[in-house]
Design a protein around this motif. Structure first.
Motif, short mmCIF file in Angstrom:
data_model
loop_
_atom_site.label_atom_id
_atom_site.label_comp_id
_atom_site.label_asym_id
_atom_site.label_seq_id
_atom_site.Cartn_x
_atom_site.Cartn_y
_atom_site.Cartn_z
N MET A 1 0.83 -1.17 0.00
CA MET A 1 0.00 0.00 0.00
C MET A 1 0.87 1.23 0.00
N ARG A 2 0.58 2.16 -0.93
CA ARG A 2 1.47 3.31 -1.07
C ARG A 2 1.42 4.21 0.16
N SER A 3 0.29 4.24 0.81
CA SER A 3 0.19 5.04 2.02
C SER A 3 1.09 4.47 3.10
N ARG A 4 1.54 5.36 4.00
CA ARG A 4 2.35 4.89 5.12
C ARG A 4 1.48 4.60 6.34
N GLN A 213 -4.40 -5.87 -5.87
CA GLN A 213 -3.43 -4.84 -5.51
C GLN A 213 -2.02 -5.42 -5.51
N LEU A 217 1.07 -4.12 -7.84
CA LEU A 217 2.35 -3.66 -7.31
C LEU A 217 3.52 -4.48 -7.87
N SER A 238 -2.44 -7.28 4.34
CA SER A 238 -1.92 -6.00 3.87
C SER A 238 -0.70 -6.22 2.99
N ARG A 240 2.37 -3.70 0.78
CA ARG A 240 2.87 -2.37 0.44
C ARG A 240 4.30 -2.47 -0.05
N GLN A 253 4.44 -8.16 2.54
CA GLN A 253 3.12 -8.74 2.69
C GLN A 253 2.96 -9.20 4.14
#
Length: 317
Positions: A1-4, A213, A217, A238, A240, A253
């Motif tokens: 996820m690009r958000s932190r 997602q 990515l 999750s 990112r 992951q």
């Protein structure tokens, strides 16, 4: 996820809160209350989340509304995350990403930090808890609970409001005692006004589930779409990319399962597995290997031998 969001806590949902009977007898009452009441708390508030990412220390402010297992997180207008909204309601977590006009759906995480804490401190032979008078946080007097290893090295500290059992501040420490991540409430209201639609996202945006997602990515950053199979009994919650502009680009992951959380890291190319093994925190283990030209590592609060077994269940998505 690009958000932190959630970078302070890079892993998420564990098994339901439970402590061995012997552990309960030795647990300070204020900590027991924090663990027992976390899921049912009702409040609104503002908190600052800080964490170390690579060589940088970052922070952001979150606005939170919680009604038992339902929660809503959003961000102030001056935040780089402004416009994002994260809702947990029942078994699902949905996060609206305004930049791409997408809604990302994943399993609910619940009270991740305290669930991980319960998993950690139930092993009373390895950890100790000392309680002392804490600071005033968000206008409330607290009790501070320090969790240490058997040698007295502090692993984390909690500042707990004793009447509600709410954790108003939490700090995580690295192997040499520096603060690795934290959150702290600046305001808290235990009697918030809640509207019926506060825990809904009603927008005609593209719905992206977690598996898609992950595929996106991997395609964007040149990773292999590898996952921990369902046969492991661990579920992905999750994903990112870490350090997207740096030299050591990593895909992370996080999975939840019967023995807590395990995190799978993937790095492009040949990287020294010992370097990846350093991703493990003070109370975790790591197992590293290479596959298909990629370096991988599993990190979790389980024995290294179990991580090695789980590595055999990592395969193509």
């Amino acid at each position: 996820m690009r958000s932190r969001i959630g970078a302070l806590i890079a892993v998420a949902v564990l098994a339901p809160l439970s402590l061995a009977q012997d552990g309960e007898k030795r647990m300070p009452p204020v900590v027991l209350k924090a663990l027992a009441t976390a899921r049912n708390l009702r409040y609104s508030g503002t908190r600052t989340v800080s964490f170390r990412e690579g060589t940088e220390r970052r922070s952001h402010v979150e606005l939170i509304l919680k009604d038992g297992p339902r929660s809503r997180i959003w961000f102030p207008t001056d935040s780089p995350n402004y416009g994002q909204v994260i809702i947990e309601n029942g078994p699902k977590r949905v996060q609206y990403m305004p930049g791409s006009d997408k809604i990302i759906e994943s399993p609910s995480r619940g009270d991740d930090a305290l669930k991980r804490l319960a998993s950690t401190i139930k092993n009373v032979a390895r950890f100790r808890i000392e309680v002392a008078k804490g600071d005033r946080i968000a206008g409330f007097q607290t009790q501070r609970a320090d969790i240490t290893d058997r040698k007295g090295n502090r692993l984390q500290s909690l500042w707990i409001e004793p009447r509600s059992g709410m954790v108003l501040k939490r700090e995580l420490y690295d192997r040499v005692g520096a603060v690795e991540g934290s959150f702290e409430f600046s305001t808290i209201n235990f009697n918030p006004k809640i509207a019926p639609r506060d825990f809904e996202i009603n927008r005609n945006a593209k719905l992206v589930r977690l598996a898609q997602q992950l595929k996106d990515l991997c395609l964007e950053h040149g990773f292999e779409p590898m996952v921990l199979s369902k046969a492991s009994a661990y579920a992905l919650h999750s994903v990112r990319v870490i350090n997207p502009k740096g030299r050591l680009l990593m895909l992370m992951q996080a999975y939840s399962g019967p023995k807590g959380v395990v995190t799978l890291f993937q790095v492009r190319g040949e990287v020294n597995p010992n370097r990846l093994g350093k991703l493990a925190r003070a109370n975790t283990n790591a197992y590293s290997w290479k596959r298909a030209g990629k370096s991988l590592v599993l990190v979790g609060e389980i024995d290294r031998s179990e991580l090695e077994k789980l590595s055999g269940l990592v395969g193509k998505l």
